[in-house]
Design a protein around this motif. Structure first.
Motif, PDB file in Angstrom:
ATOM      1  N   MET A 176       0.847  -1.194   0.000  1.00 27.62           N
ATOM      2  CA  MET A 176       0.000   0.000   0.000  1.00 27.62           C
ATOM      3  C   MET A 176       0.880   1.239   0.000  1.00 27.62           C
ATOM      4  SD  MET A 176      -3.313   0.858   0.284  1.00 27.62           S
ATOM      5  CE  MET A 176      -4.253  -0.122   1.437  1.00 27.62           C
ATOM      6  N   ARG A 177       0.512   2.198  -0.807  1.00 25.64           N
ATOM      7  CA  ARG A 177       1.225   3.465  -0.863  1.00 25.64           C
ATOM      8  C   ARG A 177       0.227   4.589  -0.599  1.00 25.64           C
ATOM      9  NH1 ARG A 177       4.669   0.525  -0.185  1.00 25.64           N
ATOM     10  NH2 ARG A 177       6.530   0.073  -1.439  1.00 25.64           N
ATOM     11  N   GLY A 178       0.333   5.185   0.587  1.00 23.46           N
ATOM     12  CA  GLY A 178      -0.551   6.281   0.954  1.00 23.46           C
ATOM     13  C   GLY A 178      -0.076   7.590   0.355  1.00 23.46           C
ATOM     14  N   ARG A 179      -0.540   8.681   0.918  1.00 27.08           N
ATOM     15  CA  ARG A 179      -0.190   9.998   0.384  1.00 27.08           C
ATOM     16  C   ARG A 179       1.256  10.360   0.707  1.00 27.08           C
ATOM     17  NH1 ARG A 179      -4.820  13.267   3.234  1.00 27.08           N
ATOM     18  NH2 ARG A 179      -4.106  11.850   4.883  1.00 27.08           N
ATOM     19  N   GLY A 180       1.873  11.060  -0.203  1.00 26.52           N
ATOM     20  CA  GLY A 180       3.263  11.439  -0.039  1.00 26.52           C
ATOM     21  C   GLY A 180       4.099  10.962  -1.206  1.00 26.52           C
ATOM     22  N   ALA A 181       5.408  11.117  -1.093  1.00 27.56           N
ATOM     23  CA  ALA A 181       6.328  10.760  -2.175  1.00 27.56           C
ATOM     24  C   ALA A 181       6.809   9.323  -2.041  1.00 27.56           C
ATOM     25  CB  ALA A 181       7.519  11.717  -2.175  1.00 27.56           C
ATOM     26  N   TRP A 182       6.991   8.675  -3.199  1.00 23.59           N
ATOM     27  CA  TRP A 182       7.478   7.308  -3.266  1.00 23.59           C
ATOM     28  C   TRP A 182       8.404   7.197  -4.469  1.00 23.59           C
ATOM     29  CZ3 TRP A 182       5.942   4.649   0.944  1.00 23.59           C
ATOM     30  CH2 TRP A 182       4.799   5.106   1.601  1.00 23.59           C
ATOM     31  N   THR A 183       8.977   6.027  -4.664  1.00 22.96           N
ATOM     32  CA  THR A 183       9.760   5.795  -5.870  1.00 22.96           C
ATOM     33  C   THR A 183       9.154   4.652  -6.663  1.00 22.96           C
ATOM     34  OG1 THR A 183      11.268   4.383  -4.599  1.00 22.96           O
ATOM     35  CG2 THR A 183      11.950   6.659  -4.985  1.00 22.96           C
ATOM     36  N   THR A 184       9.316   4.730  -7.980  1.00 17.56           N
ATOM     37  CA  THR A 184       8.885   3.654  -8.860  1.00 17.56           C
ATOM     38  C   THR A 184       9.982   2.593  -8.899  1.00 17.56           C
ATOM     39  OG1 THR A 184       9.822   4.851 -10.742  1.00 17.56           O
ATOM     40  CG2 THR A 184       7.489   5.226 -10.253  1.00 17.56           C
ATOM     41  N   ASN A 185       9.729   1.516  -9.619  1.00 18.89           N
ATOM     42  CA  ASN A 185      10.706   0.427  -9.672  1.00 18.89           C
ATOM     43  C   ASN A 185      12.041   0.865 -10.265  1.00 18.89           C
ATOM     44  OD1 ASN A 185       8.800  -1.259  -8.567  1.00 18.89           O
ATOM     45  ND2 ASN A 185       8.185  -2.183 -10.503  1.00 18.89           N
ATOM     46  N   ASP A 186      12.021   1.879 -11.132  1.00 20.25           N
ATOM     47  CA  ASP A 186      13.267   2.341 -11.749  1.00 20.25           C
ATOM     48  C   ASP A 186      13.899   3.504 -10.995  1.00 20.25           C
ATOM     49  OD1 ASP A 186      11.488   4.321 -12.371  1.00 20.25           O
ATOM     50  OD2 ASP A 186      11.687   4.153 -14.550  1.00 20.25           O
ATOM     51  N   GLY A 187      13.388   3.809  -9.787  1.00 13.03           N
ATOM     52  CA  GLY A 187      14.006   4.826  -8.955  1.00 13.03           C
ATOM     53  C   GLY A 187      13.528   6.238  -9.189  1.00 13.03           C
ATOM     54  N   ASN A 188      12.558   6.441 -10.068  1.00 11.62           N
ATOM     55  CA  ASN A 188      12.005   7.779 -10.273  1.00 11.62           C
ATOM     56  C   ASN A 188      11.007   8.099  -9.171  1.00 11.62           C
ATOM     57  OD1 ASN A 188      13.349   8.691 -12.649  1.00 11.62           O
ATOM     58  ND2 ASN A 188      12.159   7.223 -13.829  1.00 11.62           N
ATOM     59  N   ILE A 189      10.743   9.371  -8.965  1.00 12.70           N
ATOM     60  CA  ILE A 189       9.883   9.793  -7.869  1.00 12.70           C
ATOM     61  C   ILE A 189       8.446   9.946  -8.352  1.00 12.70           C
ATOM     62  CG2 ILE A 189      10.115  12.308  -8.146  1.00 12.70           C
ATOM     63  CD1 ILE A 189      10.592  12.375  -5.046  1.00 12.70           C
ATOM     64  N   ILE A 190       7.518   9.550  -7.501  1.00 11.50           N
ATOM     65  CA  ILE A 190       6.093   9.691  -7.796  1.00 11.50           C
ATOM     66  C   ILE A 190       5.414  10.215  -6.534  1.00 11.50           C
ATOM     67  CG2 ILE A 190       5.587   7.276  -7.198  1.00 11.50           C
ATOM     68  CD1 ILE A 190       3.455   7.327  -9.438  1.00 11.50           C
ATOM     69  N   TYR A 191       4.499  11.146  -6.708  1.00 11.03           N
ATOM     70  CA  TYR A 191       3.862  11.789  -5.554  1.00 11.03           C
ATOM     71  C   TYR A 191       2.364  11.503  -5.561  1.00 11.03           C
ATOM     72  CZ  TYR A 191       2.698  15.233  -1.987  1.00 11.03           C
ATOM     73  OH  TYR A 191       2.250  15.831  -0.841  1.00 11.03           O
ATOM     74  N   HIS A 192       1.895  10.951  -4.453  1.00  9.01           N
ATOM     75  CA  HIS A 192       0.476  10.631  -4.277  1.00  9.01           C
ATOM     76  C   HIS A 192      -0.179  11.816  -3.582  1.00  9.01           C
ATOM     77  CE1 HIS A 192      -3.232   8.804  -3.506  1.00  9.01           C
ATOM     78  NE2 HIS A 192      -2.867   7.678  -2.908  1.00  9.01           N
ATOM     79  N   ALA A 193      -0.982  12.561  -4.330  1.00  6.86           N
ATOM     80  CA  ALA A 193      -1.647  13.754  -3.782  1.00  6.86           C
ATOM     81  C   ALA A 193      -3.061  13.451  -3.306  1.00  6.86           C
ATOM     82  CB  ALA A 193      -1.684  14.860  -4.833  1.00  6.86           C
ATOM     83  N   GLY A 194      -3.378  12.190  -3.128  1.00 14.36           N
ATOM     84  CA  GLY A 194      -4.708  11.816  -2.638  1.00 14.36           C
ATOM     85  C   GLY A 194      -5.664  11.468  -3.750  1.00 14.36           C
ATOM     86  N   ASP A 195      -5.855  12.377  -4.688  1.00 17.22           N
ATOM     87  CA  ASP A 195      -6.786  12.136  -5.790  1.00 17.22           C
ATOM     88  C   ASP A 195      -6.074  11.862  -7.105  1.00 17.22           C
ATOM     89  OD1 ASP A 195      -5.746  14.660  -6.116  1.00 17.22           O
ATOM     90  OD2 ASP A 195      -7.610  15.541  -6.860  1.00 17.22           O
ATOM     91  N   ALA A 196      -4.746  11.951  -7.131  1.00 14.21           N
ATOM     92  CA  ALA A 196      -3.988  11.738  -8.359  1.00 14.21           C
ATOM     93  C   ALA A 196      -2.529  11.464  -8.024  1.00 14.21           C
ATOM     94  CB  ALA A 196      -4.093  12.962  -9.274  1.00 14.21           C
ATOM     95  N   LEU A 197      -1.809  10.896  -8.986  1.00  6.37           N
ATOM     96  CA  LEU A 197      -0.381  10.624  -8.852  1.00  6.37           C
ATOM     97  C   LEU A 197       0.372  11.540  -9.805  1.00  6.37           C
ATOM     98  CD1 LEU A 197      -0.506   6.714  -8.917  1.00  6.37           C
ATOM     99  CD2 LEU A 197      -0.717   8.227  -6.948  1.00  6.37           C
ATOM    100  N   TRP A 198       1.452  12.140  -9.299  1.00  5.22           N
ATOM    101  CA  TRP A 198       2.225  13.093 -10.087  1.00  5.22           C
ATOM    102  C   TRP A 198       3.657  12.608 -10.238  1.00  5.22           C
ATOM    103  CZ3 TRP A 198       0.134  17.281 -12.493  1.00  5.22           C
ATOM    104  CH2 TRP A 198      -1.156  17.658 -12.090  1.00  5.22           C
ATOM    105  N   SER A 199       4.205  12.773 -11.436  1.00  7.24           N
ATOM    106  CA  SER A 199       5.598  12.423 -11.698  1.00  7.24           C
ATOM    107  C   SER A 199       6.155  13.389 -12.736  1.00  7.24           C
ATOM    108  CB  SER A 199       5.725  10.975 -12.181  1.00  7.24           C
ATOM    109  OG  SER A 199       4.936  10.775 -13.344  1.00  7.24           O
ATOM    110  N   VAL A 200       7.461  13.371 -12.875  1.00 11.04           N
ATOM    111  CA  VAL A 200       8.146  14.233 -13.843  1.00 11.04           C
ATOM    112  C   VAL A 200       8.866  13.348 -14.845  1.00 11.04           C
ATOM    113  CG1 VAL A 200       9.824  16.082 -14.174  1.00 11.04           C
ATOM    114  CG2 VAL A 200       8.502  15.977 -12.054  1.00 11.04           C
ATOM    115  N   LYS A 201       8.612  13.603 -16.133  1.00  5.75           N
ATOM    116  CA  LYS A 201       9.269  12.836 -17.189  1.00  5.75           C
ATOM    117  C   LYS A 201       9.746  13.803 -18.258  1.00  5.75           C
ATOM    118  CE  LYS A 201       8.698   8.746 -20.082  1.00  5.75           C
ATOM    119  NZ  LYS A 201       7.759   7.679 -20.529  1.00  5.75           N
TER     120      LYS A 201
END
Length: 662
Positions: A166-191
């Motif tokens: 489970m991944r709640g709200r806040g920042a996490w990393t994907t399998n390749d080490g990139n950052i993903i941010y869970h803002a509650g209603d959506a997931l944000w990343s930079v590519k």
């Protein structure tokens, strides 16, 4: 005038961002209402109710435009996990698969279950003419059909444990080490420097459920003249710090660390320490304005309240008035929570139903207090202590943080500065780690302070950091070897290893049965037997004679011996001289040896209230890494203590006092 222009530009940008978010919310709501009557065919293929094409494995509908809004996630024991039509994570048992329960899961699309598994009414015919008066209609749904479908789909999805997937709200990393941010209603990343927004749900085998909304990252460019880190540093420097060229930068770094805590291998904590009128509460208020709902803030919590409130979030935690004179048990548990959160270690609790539960926190903690509540070496090594002095009463109050733009901008800066696969953060951490090692820090100190400095540098950038005197530019990090030299930090100096803390507790704790004596601690009794003072002058007779000291220490449950007495038995048994025996066991020719029984009710009583009172003192003493300080050799560790022969751990006191403190 220029500053006014900046504020106006930032304000206009904030309005644009808020309008964009509102537009996306409206579009999401519009799509959520696309739930036609069950009698109306769905999708481009005009699929009729109950006539959809099942997936060959899961059995779920596969027709375009007919996807089920309730998604099966998996199973665990008697539990089935789904996300409902509102994208919320749900834990179900077989008894929950009822008419009312299913209606509740599909509450955002109430017509879908009727279309998925329709229950038809009987057609009505004219009794006389047998003509069809009213054709069959969909009146509800078949509960058993939907239950079987979800049961099967969850089983096919496989085993799922919320504890580690489970991944709640806040920042996490994907399998390749990139950052993903869970803002509650959506997931944000930079590519590629561009922002990407994704729906909540399952990604790379991890579940990001729909939760209460947090501020999303700032999606507009952030030029240097509106970089919020500059304003934050300017605000923080208005406080009266004991290290004005260090503490504001570390606090800035904690903000960056707190924003992306779940993505980090190590989450540094910060302790704001200062008396009344030093501005601790004002600092906390500014942090709350900056983080908003992202920050879990409290002044009187318990550890259980914190981890239950946080659930699976990686949001930061700020605790005010964490004083050592409070409930020791509550304080100890909260500090332990900080300790496990810094590394992401898994904690466990038993439930009233007999079901064990696990929790894992990945949050950066900030404490504020008048007196330092942290004393154990493992806690001090995880925390940067920022000390405040009284504010100048004539100084104007610092401007409050802009609560609309600052947090989203800081989050955006940290996410973009993370770099592809986290390479930029790793590079920043490596260069500050190298500088801190040169300043005498061990691995834990490099983790704690290196993470804070790396995050501060990512927020400001090298050029801005250099202009502001932060020493963040290329090769400037070397300055931190001196600014944060380990020998200058009380929290590092006081972070004694476990064995030394245990010995010090033994030597300095008052012996209860000596209440009316001229000495009240074991260390004091041994010190009073000295025959020379600090200047080398003879003390004759000593303040406390050796026989009395040995007797009193024996009554306290310990043994005091000279090195000759320790090896006397071996000398008799092996018929060797004193010098040979002392060399065999690495003992000095003279000096005291304190024998600590490995099991003793008197020792446990002496250590009452400490971490070693439960009998773990012998293991703690054996952790000493310096040869010859602690001796456990069975050939010489059996001695008579308080009338009983017992195995002991021996402390060679002269060598102990000569050993490094850290």
């Amino acid at each position: 005038m220029a500053d006014s222009t900046k504020k106006t530009a930032a304000g206009k940008a904030a309005v644009v961002v808020e309008m964009g978010k509102a537009a996306r919310d409206i579009e999401r709501q519009r799509k959520s209402r696309e739930d036609p009557h069950p009698m109306i065919p769905r999708g481009p293929d005009k699929v009729l109710a109950g006539k959809w094409t099942p997936d060959l494995v899961s059995g779920m509908p596969t027709d375009p435009g007919c996807e089920c809004p309730v998604q099966p996630i998996g199973f665990e024991g008697p539990y089935f996990y789904i996300t409902d039509s509102r994208d919320q994570f749900r834990t179900l048992k077989a008894a929950d698969f009822t008419q009312r329960g299913i209606q509740e899961w599909f509450s955002a699309t109430p017509n879908y279950p009727d279309w998925l598994a329709p229950r038809w009414s009987k057609p009505v015919y004219d009794k006389k003419t047998d003509e069809l008066v009213k054709p069959s209609e969909i009146v509800s749904f078949e509960v058993d059909d939907i239950a079987k479908l979800i049961f099967r789909a969850c089983s096919v999805a496989g085993f799922f444990s919320p504890d580690n997937k489970m991944r709640g709200r806040g920042a996490w990393t994907t399998n390749d080490g990139n950052i993903i941010y869970h803002a509650g209603d959506a997931l944000w990343s930079v590519k590629g420097g561009q922002w990407e927004r994704k729906k909540t749900g399952v990604h790379e085998g991890k579940l990001f459920p729909r939760l209460a909304t947090l501020a999303e990252p700032w999606q507009k460019p952030i030029p240097d003249d509106v970089n919020p880190a500059v304003k934050l540093l300017e605000i923080f420097r208005k406080w009266n710090w004991t290290r004005p060229n260090v503490d504001p930068e570390l606090l800035l770094g904690w903000i960056g660390c707190a924003m992306i805590g779940g993505a980090l291998r190590w989450r540094s904590s910060v302790l704001l320490l200062g008396d009344r009128s030093t501005g601790k509460s004002t600092l906390q208020e500014n942090l709350l304005r900056l983080f908003g709902d992202t920050l879990m803030q409290s002044s009187d919590p318990t550890a259980a309240f914190i981890y239950q409130s946080m659930a699976h979030d990686s949001r930061p935690v700020a605790l005010d008035e964490l004083e050592p004179d409070g409930d020791a048990s509550i304080l100890r548990k909260m500090v332990h929570l900080m300790r496990t959160s810094s590394s992401g270690a898994i904690g466990g609790r038993g439930g009233q139903s007999g079901q064990a539960t696990q929790f894992q926190m990945r949050s950066a903690f900030l404490f504020s207090a008048i007196n330092n509540p942290l004393h154990a070496a493992q806690d001090m090594s995880r925390c940067a202590v920022l000390r405040l002095k009284p504010l100048n009463p004539d100084q104007a109050a610092p401007a409050p943080v802009d609560e609309i733009t600052t947090g989203p901008m800081v989050l955006a800066l940290m996410m973009k500065a993370w770099g592809d696969h986290g390479h930029n953060f790793k590079w920043e951490l490596e260069r500050f780690t190298k500088a801190l090692k040169a300043g005498g820090h061990d691995r834990r100190g490099c983790d704690t302070y290196g993470t804070l400095l790396a995050c501060a540098s990512m927020m400001l950038g090298h050029e801005l950091g250099s202009k502001l005197g932060c020493a963040f530019g290329p090769d400037e990090e070397r300055e931190w070897s001196e600014r944060l030299a380990a020998d200058l930090l009380p929290e590092v100096q006081n972070a004694k290893p476990n064995y030394r803390q245990c010995v010090d507790r033994i030597l300095t704790s008052a012996v209860r049965i000596w209440r009316n004596s001229s000495h009240n601690t074991i260390g004091q009794a041994i010190y009073l037997t000295r025959t020379q003072d600090e200047d080398g002058k003879t003390i004759d007779p000593p303040v406390l004679d050796r026989g009395t000291a040995k007797r009193d220490i024996n009554m306290a449950g310990f043994g005091l011996f000279n090195t000759h007495e320790i090896v006397a038995g071996v000398m008799r048994r092996d018929k060797i001289n004193l010098e040979t025996a002392l060399q065999r066991f690495g003992l000095p020719k003279a000096g005291w040896v304190l024998a600590v029984p490995n099991s003793s009710t008197k020792v446990a009583e002496h250590l009452d209230g400490s971490d070693w009172a439960n009998g773990s003192w012998s293991d703690a003493l054996r952790q000493c890494p310096i040869e010859g300080v602690i001796i456990t050799d069975s050939a010489i560790n059996r001695h008579t203590i308080d009338g009983t022969q017992t195995r002991c751990t021996l402390i060679v006191l002269d060598k102990y006092h000569e050993a490094p403190e850290r």
